[in-house]
Design an enzyme around this catalytic site. Structure first.
Site, short mmCIF file in Angstrom:
data_model
loop_
_atom_site.label_atom_id
_atom_site.label_comp_id
_atom_site.label_asym_id
_atom_site.label_seq_id
_atom_site.Cartn_x
_atom_site.Cartn_y
_atom_site.Cartn_z
N GLY A 71 37.78 27.10 58.71
CA GLY A 71 37.68 27.50 57.32
C GLY A 71 36.51 26.80 56.68
N HIS A 72 36.80 25.93 55.73
CA HIS A 72 35.77 25.21 54.98
C HIS A 72 34.79 26.18 54.34
CE1 HIS A 72 36.98 21.14 56.09
NE2 HIS A 72 37.32 21.66 57.25
N HIS A 73 35.35 27.20 53.71
CA HIS A 73 34.52 28.15 52.97
C HIS A 73 35.39 28.93 51.98
CE1 HIS A 73 36.04 30.87 56.15
NE2 HIS A 73 35.96 31.80 55.20
N ALA A 74 34.73 29.62 51.09
CA ALA A 74 35.35 30.59 50.20
C ALA A 74 34.48 31.84 50.27
CB ALA A 74 35.39 30.05 48.76
N THR A 77 39.36 27.59 51.63
CA THR A 77 40.44 27.41 52.60
C THR A 77 40.05 26.42 53.68
OG1 THR A 77 39.68 29.27 53.95
CG2 THR A 77 41.37 29.73 52.30
#
Length: 137
Positions: A50-53, A98
């Site tokens: 994840g580590h993104h939107a 997330t």
């Protein structure tokens, strides 16, 4: 008002004797038309994904097998979800950061409202927070 993540029940038919089918056919509660389907598997448990939107993309995430711990952050509220069975999906709205942790052998299915575009991704958390601060309540 910005959307927040929430759990969605998925329709399951069958029995222990013959097995089950879980389908989105009756999932009127998926809040978008599905444009893309992808799955992630063989993620080592020590790796956090994840580590993104996404600027525009909405998603529904399902743990097909194994479990997935999901941390969501709308810039106003953080929540944690444990996806442990395929009869439940997690709605992830646009502009929601997330972070995901997979159990050994877990497979994630993701239904999205858009086709893939790298331009839709926010991969810097500070930038995400700046953009999220400007979303009207």
């Amino acid at each position: 008002m910005p959307a927040t993540p929430y759990l969605i029940p998925l329709h399951r038919a069958g029995s222990p004797e013959i097995g089950y089918i879980t389908s989105t056919q009756f999932a009127e509660n998926i809040p978008f038309d599905i444009k893309r389907v992808f799955w992630t598997q063989a993620t080592p448990p020590e790796v956090e994904r994840g580590h993104h939107a996404n600027l525009a993309t909405e998603e529904v995430l399902v743990a097909l097998n194994g479990s997935i711990k999901v941390m969501t952050d709308t810039g106003r509220e953080k929540q944690e979800f444990d996806l442990t069975h395929p009869q439940q999906g997690l709605y992830i709205p646009a502009m929601c950061w997330t972070e995901l942790r997979f159990s050994e052998g877990a497979t994630a299915l993701c239904l999205t409202s858009t086709n893939f575009s790298e331009a839709d991704y926010i991969r810097d958390y500070k930038r995400f927070l700046q953009l999220a601060a400007h979303i009207e309540l």
